[in-house]
Every structure is written in C-alpha cells, then in structure tokens.
Design an enzyme around this catalytic site. Structure first.
Site, short mmCIF file in Angstrom:
data_model
loop_
_atom_site.label_atom_id
_atom_site.label_comp_id
_atom_site.label_asym_id
_atom_site.label_seq_id
_atom_site.Cartn_x
_atom_site.Cartn_y
_atom_site.Cartn_z
N MET A 45 13.80 15.56 9.27
CA MET A 45 13.56 16.93 8.79
C MET A 45 12.12 17.08 8.29
O MET A 45 11.87 17.59 7.20
CB MET A 45 14.59 17.22 7.70
CG MET A 45 14.90 18.66 7.41
SD MET A 45 15.32 19.68 8.81
CE MET A 45 16.53 20.75 8.04
N GLY A 46 11.18 16.63 9.10
CA GLY A 46 9.76 16.89 8.81
C GLY A 46 9.43 18.30 9.26
O GLY A 46 10.32 19.15 9.39
N ARG A 47 8.15 18.52 9.54
CA ARG A 47 7.72 19.89 9.91
C ARG A 47 8.48 20.42 11.12
O ARG A 47 8.97 21.54 11.11
CB ARG A 47 6.23 19.87 10.29
CG ARG A 47 5.28 19.66 9.17
CD ARG A 47 3.87 19.91 9.70
NE ARG A 47 2.86 19.47 8.78
CZ ARG A 47 2.38 18.22 8.73
NH1 ARG A 47 2.81 17.31 9.55
NH2 ARG A 47 1.46 17.90 7.85
N ILE A 48 8.57 19.59 12.19
CA ILE A 48 9.18 20.10 13.42
C ILE A 48 10.69 20.27 13.23
O ILE A 48 11.26 21.29 13.64
CB ILE A 48 8.85 19.18 14.63
CG1 ILE A 48 7.33 19.13 14.85
CG2 ILE A 48 9.55 19.66 15.90
CD1 ILE A 48 6.85 18.13 15.88
N THR B 229 12.99 15.69 21.68
CA THR B 229 11.60 16.07 21.95
C THR B 229 10.66 15.19 21.12
O THR B 229 9.48 15.51 20.97
CB THR B 229 11.33 17.55 21.57
OG1 THR B 229 11.74 17.76 20.21
CG2 THR B 229 12.07 18.51 22.48
N ARG C 7 10.35 11.06 20.70
CA ARG C 7 9.79 10.00 21.53
C ARG C 7 10.94 9.34 22.30
O ARG C 7 12.03 9.13 21.75
CB ARG C 7 9.09 8.94 20.67
CG ARG C 7 7.70 9.32 20.18
CD ARG C 7 6.69 9.46 21.33
NE ARG C 7 5.35 9.78 20.88
CZ ARG C 7 4.84 11.01 20.79
NH1 ARG C 7 5.58 12.06 21.12
NH2 ARG C 7 3.58 11.20 20.42
N GLU D 158 7.72 6.59 30.24
CA GLU D 158 7.05 7.73 30.89
C GLU D 158 5.91 7.25 31.77
O GLU D 158 5.20 6.32 31.36
CB GLU D 158 6.49 8.68 29.82
CG GLU D 158 7.60 9.35 29.06
CD GLU D 158 7.08 10.25 27.93
OE1 GLU D 158 5.86 10.52 27.87
OE2 GLU D 158 7.91 10.69 27.13
N HIS E 269 7.58 15.74 29.12
CA HIS E 269 6.85 15.60 27.85
C HIS E 269 5.88 16.76 27.64
O HIS E 269 4.66 16.58 27.62
CB HIS E 269 6.10 14.25 27.80
CG HIS E 269 5.73 13.86 26.39
ND1 HIS E 269 5.64 12.56 25.97
CD2 HIS E 269 5.44 14.61 25.30
CE1 HIS E 269 5.30 12.52 24.70
NE2 HIS E 269 5.17 13.78 24.26
C1 DGY Z 1 2.46 14.71 20.18
O1 DGY Z 1 1.57 15.44 19.73
O2 DGY Z 1 2.81 13.69 19.59
C2 DGY Z 1 3.08 15.10 21.48
O3 DGY Z 1 4.14 14.28 21.82
C3 DGY Z 1 2.07 15.08 22.59
O4 DGY Z 1 1.45 16.28 22.56
#
Ligand code: DGY
Length: 321
Positions: A155-158, A237, A239, A268, A286
């Site tokens: 639960m960080g920024r993203i 989304t 890693r 990847e 990605h």
């Molecule tokens: C990040 O910023 O870590 C993304 O995965 C690549 O843009």
C-alpha cells in the site's frame, strides 16, 4: 573547468537530450538494444553520471568497476536492476523517479483488472477471428467489479492510487502492507488492514504493488494461489518475479482462480509459454508507466537528478541518501 560527462545507456526522448546537453558532454547510446555489461563498464569510464533504464543490469560486480561514476539516475521508480547496497558501498548515489508515474500505473492496473474481469481481450480476439456469429445469453460472461472486494498487496503510492480507483467502483478495500497506514489514510481510502492470508482468502481481486526484493520473490506461489477464491482475479503491475509464473499458469489452467492481468514477467521480454497459452490471462508488455506524459516526465526527472549532481547539489530523488 572540464565539462562533466554523462552516459545515457539507451534511447530516450529528444527533449531529454536537449535538457542535458547544456550541462554536460553526453555519450548517448541512441538505440533500444543498450549496452552489454562489458560495454557499459567500458563506456562508463570518465563519466560522472549514468542515466540508466530497468534493463541495465547493475550488479555488485559491475558497480565495483564504475570507479568514476558518482550517480546512477534511473529512469524508473523501481530499481531492482541495481544492487543499491553495493552502490552505496562503492560511494555511488542512486536516484529514481517516484510520484510521477503513480496514477498512470494505477490506471493500467485497473485497466487490466477490468479487462480480465470482463474478458475484453478474449472478446477482441473472438471478433477478429470471425467467431462472433450470434448473440447468446451466456456469451463471454465475466465477473462484476463493482461492490466486490479489492485486495491491495503493498500500500505505497501506487497501491493507494489503485485503492482510490476501487472506491470509484464502490468496492470494499482490503490491504496488506509491511506497515499499517495512518488512520486518516485508512479512513480516506475506506481500507481495512488485514493479514496476507485474509487478503488472499477474502479478495475478489488482488492487485500487487510491493517492490521486488529477496523477500518478495515468488511472494505469490502455489500456496497463495490455492488460497485465493475460485473466481478471484490477480493483477501484477509491480515486478514479474513477485509471482511464480509457471504456477500462475497452472492456477489459471486448472481454474484455481478465474483470471489474471499481468504487465510484468519473470524473464522479460520472454513470457512463459504456459502463460501464453492461458486465454484467461490478459497480458501487457510492461507498460504500467507508458503514457506519453508520464514517460516524458520520468526522463525529465532523471535528467534533473543528473543536472543537480553535476552542479554539486543533492539530487532530489535519492534512494540511498
Ligand atoms: C518503473 O518505473 O519501475 C516501471 O516499471 C518502468 O517504468
């Protein structure tokens, strides 16, 4: 005074180059292949700053050879390609690009969640393959999103931005994080802090937003996938190596879970063939932060970190201050 030197390891935007040119001599690798490890070490000679991308492998061994480098300005928020403790020991600063890609990445996580739940990619392929010949009562039935339970792992920024989007869909939000959020943020997001196991067992959607580390490698494996609901959807989304990819493919094939939306992969750009064979996996290459505005801002931010460094100032986004 001699001009400082910057190595740019891969193609960036003309604007990024224009921003840096007045400040330093640039060694610009203007292609998408980038440099091999040996080439990178060789090219970094005499350079004070490296503008790096997530595909540059900056291991302890490599970092020890970068004797002139003072700053690695990574064009990404994630920096698992850089051995940061080794950089610190070698006296190399590392900066990243936090904040600017939060909403863009959260948008992509939600796009994958929606696409996986409502089978958008499958429907698209179905039409293109000429298979749509009539409307039927159960054609491409998917899963509702609204009023269901969203589990945010990390639960960080993203993660918080994804939770906020969940609220727009009237979802119940559960989260798990290393540390619990402040009560006012929990209230704002209407988010309930739960254990990992509760998150796995109770969520209809699980969106992963933890950084990759030795602790989070294969965080989601057989046990976790088996704990999820049969109609659950997993979104990654963050890693690739956070999820055990062959195991995810098995879970999707054997219907332990309903679907997945995946933007990042263990190796990847190679995607595990078992995952490619899963119709219930929506895959993206990605592109979490890949909007025109955000990718531009990320390169500008990395350039600003580089400029601060060569001006003798503290780069604003250091990860090892
Ligand atoms: C990040 O910023 O870590 C993304 O995965 C690549 O843009």
């Amino acid at each position: 005074m001699p001009r400082p030197h910057i190595l740019i390891t891969k193609r960036v935007f003309p604007e990024t180059i224009a921003l840096l040119e007045p400040h330093a001599e640039l060694d610009y690798v203007a292609n998408d292949d980038g440099l091999t490890t040996d080439e990178l070490v060789e090219s970094a000679r005499g350079k004070q700053v490296i503008l790096s991308q997530i595909t540059d492998r900056l291991s302890r061994e490599v970092l020890a050879k970068l004797t002139d480098v003072k700053l690695i300005a990574q064009i990404a928020v994630g920096y698992d390609n850089i051995d940061v403790p080794a950089a610190t020991e070698a006296g190399i600063l590392v900066s990243n690009t936090p904040g600017v890609l939060t909403d863009t990445t959260a948008d992509l996580a939600f796009a994958l969640l929606l696409a996986a739940a409502r089978r958008i990619a499958e429907g698209h392929q179905y039409i293109h393959a000429g298979k749509w010949t009539r409307w039927t009562i159960d054609l491409m039935m998917g899963h509702d999103i609204h009023h269901r339970t969203l589990g945010v792992w990390g639960m960080g920024r993203i993660g918080q931005a994804v939770a906020r989007r969940g609220l727009g869909f009237s979802m119940r939000v559960l989260y798990h994080n290393r540390t619990r959020l402040a009560p006012e943020i929990e209230r704002e997001l209407n988010a309930e802090y739960v254990t990992q196991d509760r998150l796995l067992a109770e969520s209809d959607f699980i969106s992963v937003h933890v950084p990759l580390s030795e602790k989070t490698r294969h965080l989601i494996g057989e046990r976790e996938l088996r704990m999820m609901k049969k109609d659950a959807i997993l979104v990654n989304t963050a890693r690739g190596p956070i999820v055990d990819e062959p195991m995810l493919a098995r879970a999707l094939r054997e219907k332990w879970i309903a679907a997945a939306g995946i933007d990042v992969f263990e190796h990847e750009p190679t995607v595990h063939p078992d995952l490619l064979a899963c119709e219930n996996a929506v895959l993206a290459p990605h592109v979490g932060s890949a909007s025109v505005a955000t990718r531009t801002r990320m390169t500008v931010m990395a350039a600003e970190n580089a400029i601060a460094m060569i001006a003798g100032k503290r780069p604003p986004n250091l990860v090892n201050p």
